[in-house]
Design an enzyme around this catalytic site. Structure first.
Site, PDB file in Angstrom:
ATOM      1  N   ASP A 140      10.678  20.292  19.479  1.00 19.47           N
ATOM      2  CA  ASP A 140      10.850  21.723  18.930  1.00 19.47           C
ATOM      3  C   ASP A 140       9.570  22.345  19.151  1.00 19.47           C
ATOM      4  O   ASP A 140       9.145  23.219  18.317  1.00 19.47           O
ATOM      5  CB  ASP A 140      11.504  21.849  17.590  1.00 19.47           C
ATOM      6  CG  ASP A 140      12.192  23.333  17.638  1.00 19.47           C
ATOM      7  OD1 ASP A 140      12.232  23.959  18.360  1.00 19.47           O
ATOM      8  OD2 ASP A 140      12.146  23.617  16.328  1.00 19.47           O
ATOM      9  N   LEU A 164      24.382  21.048  18.781  1.00 22.49           N
ATOM     10  CA  LEU A 164      24.684  19.941  19.401  1.00 22.49           C
ATOM     11  C   LEU A 164      25.435  19.206  18.154  1.00 22.49           C
ATOM     12  O   LEU A 164      25.236  19.423  17.128  1.00 22.49           O
ATOM     13  CB  LEU A 164      23.636  19.212  19.658  1.00 22.49           C
ATOM     14  CG  LEU A 164      23.904  17.843  20.823  1.00 22.49           C
ATOM     15  CD1 LEU A 164      24.027  18.905  22.016  1.00 22.49           C
ATOM     16  CD2 LEU A 164      22.759  17.132  20.978  1.00 22.49           C
ATOM     17  N   CYS A 194      35.540  19.769  21.287  1.00 21.75           N
ATOM     18  CA  CYS A 194      35.878  21.102  20.456  1.00 21.75           C
ATOM     19  C   CYS A 194      37.069  21.390  20.574  1.00 21.75           C
ATOM     20  O   CYS A 194      38.043  22.024  19.462  1.00 21.75           O
ATOM     21  CB  CYS A 194      35.130  22.218  20.636  1.00 21.75           C
ATOM     22  SG  CYS A 194      33.306  22.096  20.140  1.00 21.75           S
ATOM     23  N   CYS A 220      22.441  36.520  13.421  1.00 18.86           N
ATOM     24  CA  CYS A 220      22.553  35.290  12.698  1.00 18.86           C
ATOM     25  C   CYS A 220      21.599  35.252  11.472  1.00 18.86           C
ATOM     26  O   CYS A 220      20.436  35.401  11.692  1.00 18.86           O
ATOM     27  CB  CYS A 220      22.132  34.345  13.598  1.00 18.86           C
ATOM     28  SG  CYS A 220      21.837  32.464  13.047  1.00 18.86           S
ATOM     29  N   SER A 222      20.056  32.533   9.851  1.00 21.43           N
ATOM     30  CA  SER A 222      19.420  31.651   9.969  1.00 21.43           C
ATOM     31  C   SER A 222      18.113  32.587  10.507  1.00 21.43           C
ATOM     32  O   SER A 222      16.744  32.436  10.110  1.00 21.43           O
ATOM     33  CB  SER A 222      19.490  30.396  10.862  1.00 21.43           C
ATOM     34  OG  SER A 222      20.202  29.546  10.214  1.00 21.43           O
TER      35      SER A 222
END
Length: 380
Positions: A140, A164, A194, A220, A222
């Site tokens: 990252d 993921l 899914c 979002c 986050s």
């Protein structure tokens, strides 16, 4: 696969697991041709918000070879950070106690960059010592499309929330990658499991998913509590509730978490004080105390100003008038972002007459236009 390669990969996986990794898979460097188009769509829609670096590095993100032309294989590694099983450790336990704040599970312990990067380097050195070639490691920290590569390698699949998901680890794992010039046999991609489930999409407090497999970061929580640089838009403040760093609602909703286990890496086990910290304590943090409390934590990276912005929103949403004294003290904070959000929190909890008296006095001395706007808009 020849015997020599098989022996190498067996030894490599044993070494990886000894270093704390919970999954090891391989993808060919050219295995994500569709990732560039998905990224272009994301950027064309402006979904990245203020994260301008995503567009600036887009050309290098499209494929591993765009970042490093010599790469032939990408080894993808997973490290589990699953929460413990105690009721208060549940990712959404904080929602039941408005006097506390919710910190995303991934940030309740040591900064994962610090934990994983060194072990990737050790693992990469092990690979070179056994087989030669050249390597680069990433966690990252570079324009690498970790999630598409993780799917192509077989660690999991990108769920409808774009994160993921693994049949073994659920939603709670970090990704790291080793780029190598070696030609290694791919593990094979994981397929999407899914089905018709949309639990993650329906759980989002701010409707941040325009469609399955698409995320508008601007909505979002986050993004808003970590990446967004200034005052959080008023339209999202109530929906944020008491989430003070990140948001785990979509991850926690995933049914595949029933197979997840608690983190086994000691440095990724939650620190008790990070699980459901009290808002009253957090509102009292000066810069020194903030740095001390969050030493070694991802939370420290956003700085006291943005963190207290988030805590003040949670305080305003708490309904707890006992917090008014702490909020009022922050009306004189040196940081305009803190002052402005304190105004909003004050407006949520104080009586109209008291607020108006404060407002009149504050507008006589406040010079920051953003803070003045908060006074003018609050309780209007």
């Amino acid at each position: 696969m020849d015997r020599k390669t098989q022996k190498l990969l067996t030894a490599f996986e044993e070494k990886a697991r000894a270093l704390g990794f919970d999954g090891v898979k391989i993808a060919a460097a050219d295995s994500i041709p569709e990732a560039g188009e998905r990224l272009r769509h994301f950027l064309d829609k402006g979904y990245e918000g203020s994260m301008g670096w995503m567009a600036e590095t887009a050309d290098r993100r499209y494929s591993p070879q765009a970042l490093w032309p010599e790469v032939r294989s990408v080894i993808m590694l997973a490290m589990n950070y699953g929460p413990g099983s105690a009721p208060h450790e549940h990712p959404l336990a904080h929602l039941a106690d408005k006097t506390s704040g919710g910190i995303s599970v991934y940030a309740r312990h040591r900064d994962y960059h610090d934990v994983i990067k060194g072990r990737l380097k050790e693992l990469a050195s092990f690979l070179v010592s056994r087989s030669g070639g050249d390597v680069k490691v990433f966690v990252d920290t570079a324009p690498v499309m970790e999630k598409p590569l993780g799917e192509a390698a077989g660690l999991g699949w990108q769920g409808k929330h774009t994160n993921l998901v693994s049949r073994d680890l659920g939603s709670w794992f970090f990704l790291g990658s080793i780029f190598t010039t070696l030609d290694l046999p791919p593990s094979g991609a994981e397929r999407d499991h899914c089905g018709s489930c949309r639990a993650c999409l329906d759980s989002c407090p701010t409707n941040a998913f325009p469609a399955p497999y698409q995320l508008d970061a601007r909505r979002c929580i986050s993004y808003l509590t970590i990446e967004h640089p200034g005052p959080i838009p008023g339209a999202f403040r109530k929906a944020i509730g008491n989430r003070i760093y990140g948001c785990d609602d979509c991850l926690a909703a995933c049914p595949w978490n029933k197979f997840a286990e608690a983190a086994r890496e000691a440095k990724l086990i939650a620190r008790e004080e990070m699980i459901t910290p009290k808002l009253a304590d957090l509102l009292s943090l000066d810069d020194t105390a903030f740095r001390q409390l969050f030493s070694g934590s991802p939370v420290k990276r956003i700085g006291r100003g943005k963190f207290l912005r988030n805590v003040l929103i949670a305080a305003g949403n708490s309904g707890e008038t006992e917090l008014l004294g702490k909020i009022e003290a922050l009306l004189d904070d040196a940081d305009a972002l803190v002052r402005g959000t304190a105004v909003w929190a004050l407006g949520q909890l104080s009586a109209q007459e008291d607020f108006q008296a404060r407002k009149t006095a504050a507008l006589r001395v406040e010079t920051d236009e953003t803070v003045r706007s908060e006074w003018l808009l609050a309780q209007s």
